[in-house]
Motif scaffolding. Structure first.
Motif, mmCIF file in Angstrom:
data_model
loop_
_atom_site.group_PDB
_atom_site.id
_atom_site.type_symbol
_atom_site.label_atom_id
_atom_site.label_comp_id
_atom_site.label_asym_id
_atom_site.label_seq_id
_atom_site.Cartn_x
_atom_site.Cartn_y
_atom_site.Cartn_z
ATOM 1 N N ARG A 391 0.835 -1.211 0.000
ATOM 2 C CA ARG A 391 0.000 0.000 0.000
ATOM 3 C C ARG A 391 0.863 1.251 0.000
ATOM 4 O O ARG A 391 0.686 2.142 -0.815
ATOM 5 C CB ARG A 391 -0.899 0.017 1.249
ATOM 6 C CG ARG A 391 -2.255 -0.618 1.050
ATOM 7 C CD ARG A 391 -3.224 -0.257 2.166
ATOM 8 N NE ARG A 391 -2.687 -0.447 3.511
ATOM 9 C CZ ARG A 391 -2.590 -1.622 4.134
ATOM 10 N NH1 ARG A 391 -3.002 -2.712 3.534
ATOM 11 N NH2 ARG A 391 -2.087 -1.704 5.359
ATOM 12 N N SER A 392 1.835 1.289 0.939
ATOM 13 C CA SER A 392 2.613 2.526 1.108
ATOM 14 C C SER A 392 3.485 2.821 -0.111
ATOM 15 O O SER A 392 3.830 3.964 -0.367
ATOM 16 C CB SER A 392 3.473 2.453 2.375
ATOM 17 O OG SER A 392 4.483 1.490 2.223
ATOM 18 N N SER A 393 3.824 1.769 -0.879
ATOM 19 C CA SER A 393 4.681 2.008 -2.040
ATOM 20 C C SER A 393 3.859 2.149 -3.325
ATOM 21 O O SER A 393 4.429 2.210 -4.412
ATOM 22 C CB SER A 393 5.678 0.858 -2.197
ATOM 23 O OG SER A 393 4.975 -0.317 -2.552
ATOM 24 N N LEU A 394 2.556 2.170 -3.197
ATOM 25 C CA LEU A 394 1.617 2.389 -4.311
ATOM 26 C C LEU A 394 1.532 1.210 -5.297
ATOM 27 O O LEU A 394 0.892 1.328 -6.338
ATOM 28 C CB LEU A 394 1.952 3.685 -5.076
ATOM 29 C CG LEU A 394 1.681 4.980 -4.297
ATOM 30 C CD1 LEU A 394 2.238 6.187 -5.041
ATOM 31 C CD2 LEU A 394 0.179 5.172 -4.046
ATOM 32 N N ILE A 395 2.145 0.067 -4.966
ATOM 33 C CA ILE A 395 2.014 -1.100 -5.858
ATOM 34 C C ILE A 395 0.556 -1.564 -5.878
ATOM 35 O O ILE A 395 -0.010 -1.872 -6.921
ATOM 36 C CB ILE A 395 2.961 -2.244 -5.410
ATOM 37 C CG1 ILE A 395 4.416 -1.824 -5.617
ATOM 38 C CG2 ILE A 395 2.659 -3.545 -6.168
ATOM 39 C CD1 ILE A 395 5.449 -2.822 -5.116
ATOM 40 N N GLU A 396 -0.059 -1.566 -4.687
ATOM 41 C CA GLU A 396 -1.466 -1.986 -4.615
ATOM 42 C C GLU A 396 -2.347 -1.072 -5.479
ATOM 43 O O GLU A 396 -3.260 -1.534 -6.151
ATOM 44 C CB GLU A 396 -1.937 -1.955 -3.160
ATOM 45 C CG GLU A 396 -3.327 -2.505 -2.977
ATOM 46 C CD GLU A 396 -3.730 -2.511 -1.509
ATOM 47 O OE1 GLU A 396 -3.118 -3.272 -0.737
ATOM 48 O OE2 GLU A 396 -4.628 -1.734 -1.140
ATOM 49 N N SER A 397 -2.044 0.228 -5.475
ATOM 50 C CA SER A 397 -2.872 1.160 -6.256
ATOM 51 C C SER A 397 -2.783 0.843 -7.749
ATOM 52 O O SER A 397 -3.769 0.934 -8.473
ATOM 53 C CB SER A 397 -2.444 2.611 -5.991
ATOM 54 O OG SER A 397 -1.285 2.953 -6.728
ATOM 55 N N LEU A 398 -1.598 0.450 -8.201
ATOM 56 C CA LEU A 398 -1.432 0.117 -9.629
ATOM 57 C C LEU A 398 -2.169 -1.174 -9.970
ATOM 58 O O LEU A 398 -2.800 -1.287 -11.020
ATOM 59 C CB LEU A 398 0.057 -0.026 -9.956
ATOM 60 C CG LEU A 398 0.836 1.291 -9.967
ATOM 61 C CD1 LEU A 398 2.338 1.040 -9.916
ATOM 62 C CD2 LEU A 398 0.487 2.124 -11.193
ATOM 63 N N ARG A 399 -2.089 -2.144 -9.065
ATOM 64 C CA ARG A 399 -2.777 -3.427 -9.320
ATOM 65 C C ARG A 399 -4.294 -3.212 -9.350
ATOM 66 O O ARG A 399 -4.995 -3.784 -10.175
ATOM 67 C CB ARG A 399 -2.413 -4.448 -8.236
ATOM 68 C CG ARG A 399 -0.956 -4.883 -8.361
ATOM 69 C CD ARG A 399 -0.602 -5.922 -7.311
ATOM 70 N NE ARG A 399 0.790 -6.322 -7.448
ATOM 71 C CZ ARG A 399 1.458 -7.045 -6.564
ATOM 72 N NH1 ARG A 399 0.841 -7.473 -5.462
ATOM 73 N NH2 ARG A 399 2.712 -7.362 -6.753
#
Ligand SMILES: Cc1cc2nc3c(=O)[nH]c(=O)nc-3n(C[C@H](O)[C@H](O)[C@H](O)COP(=O)(O)OP(=O)(O)OC[C@H]3O[C@@H](n4cnc5c(N)ncnc54)[C@H](O)[C@@H]3O)c2cc1C
Length: 405
Positions: A391-399
């Protein structure tokens, strides 16, 4: 692709530069308009600097990563500190993301170095018509194309024709205002004080990147590569504080001494004050005019999401424009860009940065204790830590965005 399929990009910030390079490397002609010239391009105030793993993958795709890595600091670990008790609460290790990314760390590398390197690449690319010292003033669009009106340093006006216009102009976007798009959200009444100091805080146990909670004076502390190496320390201020008084040398020294007492003065390299906005444009696109980066969304720097999510906009948009201009996709793809990236702005960057500030500034001691216990538990459990870092590294947002049609 036809010769007239030019994309006009306004602003050679990280977003405009990444977009221009990603487009040009796939054969799309770009006109990149930047108001700053050779003489003052590097005189910009210090801003972003923490680059998350997914952003590093994107930089690698355009050949930018290898240029900035030697100028930055690889930082796999970041800390949460409790300033009140001078205690390390949690250490998060990006190593938990080793199966999720080729870059299980952040790169501490300031925006100014990134734009300097990317600008050099843009200058060398034959398909980028780079106009420095040229100010964009207005635009018009028809069903077929756009016309951007610009003025160069000599005061000469010109109309540049293209198929699409992208505003990478930053928060004060003329395009957004011309299109009368509401910038929804709020502005914090207080400003944040940034002090740059040549002093190695690692001797006190800090990592390269630290978030420090305190009921009266929260802080962030980041390390940047020199020479000389510098650390950036952020402090809150009161809305009524006088900006000049806040930045007097003795006031800056007093803040730093209160933060970490030491014998002798700190070597201060600079300071500035900035206002923090939490805003998202109601629309990211009207016809052939598209917003990206700070022109579409702004947020607090706590969590390092502004530039990162702006760069993610740039690559998402580049992929869609390339396919549209190759006649492999319909223009409706641009609505998907808005659906995906606006979702990320609202549900991820806004939500997380607002939460991050609340966490650092929390005054209720019971809530602070609960927050710290939870952070500790999360960092110590590999599964929870990985979920937190995604979440904090924005990987979840991209997925998540990938799932949005
Ligand atoms: C103190 C601070 C710390 C931050 N730390 C982080 C961090 O660690 N990580 C992170 O992800 N984000 C951080 N941010 C946010 C980050 O700096 C921005 O999100 C990012 O710079 C936005 O990039 P951009 O390209 O959209 O816009 P900008 O960087 O604002 O670039 C816009 C460009 O457009 C040009 N321009 C503007 N108007 C015109 C015009 N009319 N004609 C021609 N050119 C024009 C400008 O000169 C500029 O070069 C921080 C911000 C601040 C204030």
């Amino acid at each position: 692709m036809q010769r007239s399929d030019r994309v006009i990009v306004i602003g050679a910030g990280p977003v405009g530069l990444c977009l221009s390079l990603a487009l040009a490397q796939e054969g799309v002609r770009v006109s990149l308009i930047e108001q700053l010239g050779e003489h003052n391009f590097l005189d910009q105030i210090p801003r972003a600097g923490t680059n998350h793993p997914a952003t590093l993958e994107m930089f690698e795709r355009i050949g930018l990563y290898r240029r900035i890595e030697p100028r930055g600091i690889i930082a796999p670990i970041f800390h949460y500190w409790d300033r009140e008790n001078d205690e390390l609460v949690a250490a998060f290790d990006h190593g938990h993301l080793k199966d999720d990314t080729r870059f299980p760390y952040v790169l501490q590398c300031e925006r100014i170095k990134i734009v300097e390197e990317a600008l050099a690449m843009a200058k060398a690319h034959p398909d980028i018509d780079l106009r420095l010292a040229t100010t964009f003033t207005s635009f018009a669009q028809t069903a077929d194309g756009v016309t951007a009106h610009v003025t160069d340093a000599a005061g000469e006006s010109e109309a540049i024709e293209g198929r699409y216009l992208v505003s990478g102009e930053g928060a004060r976007s003329i395009v957004r205002k011309d299109l009368d798009i509401e910038f929804e959200g709020f502005t914090y009444p207080d400003r944040t004080l940034n002090i740059e100091v040549a002093y190695d805080f690692r001797q006190h146990g800090y990592a390269e990147r630290n978030y420090i909670s305190d009921p009266t004076e929260w802080s962030n502390l980041f390390h940047w590569k020199g020479p000389p190496d510098r650390w950036r320390v952020h402090f809150p201020t009161e809305p009524a504080d006088d900006p000049d008084a806040l930045q007097r040398p003795e006031a800056l020294q007093a803040r730093l001494q209160r933060f970490r007492p030491k014998s002798g003065d700190y070597e201060i390299c600079g300071s500035n004050l900035y206002t923090v906005h939490q805003r998202v444009a109601r629309k990211f696109r009207v016809g052939r005019a598209i917003l990206a980066g700070d022109s579409a969304h702004v947020n607090s720097p706590i969590g390092a999401m502004g530039m990162n999510s702006g760069v993610h906009d740039a690559f998402n948009l580049a992929d869609k424009l390339i396919r549209i201009l190759r006649r492999e996709a319909e223009e409706g793809e641009l609505d998907r860009y808005e659906r995906q990236r606006r979702h990320v702005a609202v549900k991820h960057t806004q939500a997380q940065t607002i939460r991050n500030k609340r966490l650092l500034a929390e005054r209720d001691s019971a809530v602070r204790r609960r927050n710290h216990d939870e952070l500790r538990r999360t960092a110590e459990d590999p599964k929870l830590a990985r979920a937190f870092l995604l979440r904090s590294s924005l990987i979840e947002s991209l997925r998540e965005a990938e799932q949005i049609q």
